[in-house]
Motif scaffolding. Sequence first.
Motif, PDB file in Angstrom:
ATOM      1  N   MET A   1       0.855  -1.193   0.000  1.00 39.32           N
ATOM      2  CA  MET A   1       0.000   0.000   0.000  1.00 39.32           C
ATOM      3  C   MET A   1       0.889   1.241   0.000  1.00 39.32           C
ATOM      4  O   MET A   1       1.937   1.265   0.616  1.00 39.32           O
ATOM      5  CB  MET A   1      -0.910   0.003   1.222  1.00 39.32           C
ATOM      6  CG  MET A   1      -1.786   1.230   1.310  1.00 39.32           C
ATOM      7  SD  MET A   1      -2.843   1.331   2.758  1.00 39.32           S
ATOM      8  CE  MET A   1      -4.153   0.259   2.257  1.00 39.32           C
ATOM      9  N   ASP A   2       0.444   2.239  -0.679  1.00 40.42           N
ATOM     10  CA  ASP A   2       1.120   3.520  -0.750  1.00 40.42           C
ATOM     11  C   ASP A   2       1.230   4.129   0.652  1.00 40.42           C
ATOM     12  O   ASP A   2       0.245   4.212   1.389  1.00 40.42           O
ATOM     13  CB  ASP A   2       0.300   4.429  -1.682  1.00 40.42           C
ATOM     14  CG  ASP A   2       0.821   5.825  -1.762  1.00 40.42           C
ATOM     15  OD1 ASP A   2       2.039   6.029  -1.647  1.00 40.42           O
ATOM     16  OD2 ASP A   2      -0.008   6.727  -1.950  1.00 40.42           O
ATOM     17  N   VAL A   3       2.436   4.539   1.037  1.00 39.40           N
ATOM     18  CA  VAL A   3       2.680   5.083   2.375  1.00 39.40           C
ATOM     19  C   VAL A   3       1.814   6.315   2.619  1.00 39.40           C
ATOM     20  O   VAL A   3       1.200   6.441   3.684  1.00 39.40           O
ATOM     21  CB  VAL A   3       4.179   5.414   2.573  1.00 39.40           C
ATOM     22  CG1 VAL A   3       4.405   6.126   3.895  1.00 39.40           C
ATOM     23  CG2 VAL A   3       5.022   4.161   2.486  1.00 39.40           C
ATOM     24  N   ILE A   4       1.750   7.207   1.659  1.00 37.90           N
ATOM     25  CA  ILE A   4       0.989   8.449   1.841  1.00 37.90           C
ATOM     26  C   ILE A   4      -0.481   8.142   2.111  1.00 37.90           C
ATOM     27  O   ILE A   4      -1.070   8.663   3.059  1.00 37.90           O
ATOM     28  CB  ILE A   4       1.148   9.378   0.618  1.00 37.90           C
ATOM     29  CG1 ILE A   4       2.606   9.846   0.524  1.00 37.90           C
ATOM     30  CG2 ILE A   4       0.190  10.556   0.689  1.00 37.90           C
ATOM     31  CD1 ILE A   4       2.951  10.562  -0.760  1.00 37.90           C
ATOM     32  N   ARG A   5      -1.043   7.293   1.307  1.00 38.47           N
ATOM     33  CA  ARG A   5      -2.460   6.937   1.485  1.00 38.47           C
ATOM     34  C   ARG A   5      -2.668   6.222   2.820  1.00 38.47           C
ATOM     35  O   ARG A   5      -3.619   6.486   3.526  1.00 38.47           O
ATOM     36  CB  ARG A   5      -2.952   6.080   0.336  1.00 38.47           C
ATOM     37  CG  ARG A   5      -4.437   5.764   0.446  1.00 38.47           C
ATOM     38  CD  ARG A   5      -5.003   5.252  -0.868  1.00 38.47           C
ATOM     39  NE  ARG A   5      -6.429   5.106  -0.791  1.00 38.47           N
ATOM     40  CZ  ARG A   5      -7.312   6.066  -0.942  1.00 38.47           C
ATOM     41  NH1 ARG A   5      -6.915   7.291  -1.180  1.00 38.47           N
ATOM     42  NH2 ARG A   5      -8.610   5.833  -0.872  1.00 38.47           N
ATOM     43  N   ASN A   6      -1.777   5.330   3.172  1.00 37.74           N
ATOM     44  CA  ASN A   6      -1.899   4.594   4.424  1.00 37.74           C
ATOM     45  C   ASN A   6      -1.832   5.537   5.628  1.00 37.74           C
ATOM     46  O   ASN A   6      -2.629   5.413   6.560  1.00 37.74           O
ATOM     47  CB  ASN A   6      -0.802   3.525   4.527  1.00 37.74           C
ATOM     48  CG  ASN A   6      -0.990   2.648   5.728  1.00 37.74           C
ATOM     49  OD1 ASN A   6      -2.089   2.189   6.023  1.00 37.74           O
ATOM     50  ND2 ASN A   6       0.092   2.401   6.439  1.00 37.74           N
ATOM     51  N   TYR A  51       4.904  -0.338  10.093  1.00 37.74           N
ATOM     52  CA  TYR A  51       6.092  -0.197   9.256  1.00 37.74           C
ATOM     53  C   TYR A  51       7.382  -0.662   9.934  1.00 37.74           C
ATOM     54  O   TYR A  51       8.454  -0.618   9.329  1.00 37.74           O
ATOM     55  CB  TYR A  51       6.263   1.260   8.801  1.00 37.74           C
ATOM     56  CG  TYR A  51       5.233   1.672   7.782  1.00 37.74           C
ATOM     57  CD1 TYR A  51       5.239   1.138   6.499  1.00 37.74           C
ATOM     58  CD2 TYR A  51       4.253   2.592   8.093  1.00 37.74           C
ATOM     59  CE1 TYR A  51       4.302   1.512   5.553  1.00 37.74           C
ATOM     60  CE2 TYR A  51       3.305   2.976   7.157  1.00 37.74           C
ATOM     61  CZ  TYR A  51       3.343   2.433   5.887  1.00 37.74           C
ATOM     62  OH  TYR A  51       2.408   2.803   4.959  1.00 37.74           O
ATOM     63  N   ALA A  76       6.990   8.793   5.736  1.00 46.25           N
ATOM     64  CA  ALA A  76       7.540   8.314   4.469  1.00 46.25           C
ATOM     65  C   ALA A  76       9.068   8.256   4.524  1.00 46.25           C
ATOM     66  O   ALA A  76       9.682   7.305   4.024  1.00 46.25           O
ATOM     67  CB  ALA A  76       7.068   9.199   3.323  1.00 46.25           C
ATOM     68  N   GLU A  80      11.367   4.978   4.115  1.00 47.13           N
ATOM     69  CA  GLU A  80      12.385   4.958   3.072  1.00 47.13           C
ATOM     70  C   GLU A  80      13.763   4.604   3.645  1.00 47.13           C
ATOM     71  O   GLU A  80      14.504   3.820   3.047  1.00 47.13           O
ATOM     72  CB  GLU A  80      12.439   6.341   2.392  1.00 47.13           C
ATOM     73  CG  GLU A  80      13.402   6.415   1.238  1.00 47.13           C
ATOM     74  CD  GLU A  80      13.381   7.782   0.598  1.00 47.13           C
ATOM     75  OE1 GLU A  80      14.471   8.379   0.463  1.00 47.13           O
ATOM     76  OE2 GLU A  80      12.301   8.248   0.233  1.00 47.13           O
TER      77      GLU A  80
END
Length: 83
Positions: A1-6, A51, A76, A80
Amino acid sequence: MDVIRNVKEVISKHVDIVVDIDKMGDDVRLDEIGVNSINLIRMIIELETYYDVEFDVDMLGVSNFEIVGNFVNYVANLVEKKE
């Protein structure tokens, strides 16, 4: 899943008002959507667990993340660095 959306989904899950994550801009103030110190800590715990990252203890205050973009970018960057 996209980090920003999550991260935005986690934010919306921990506030008392209904927040459309698709309309949650980076410049939205966290306090305007109901984020306080208690739900900020809950969000941090959830994201750290999900995460497998750890927030810097100096970053645990609401004042460090006044807007959505600051919070999203911090998470994020943690993710990363881990990868």
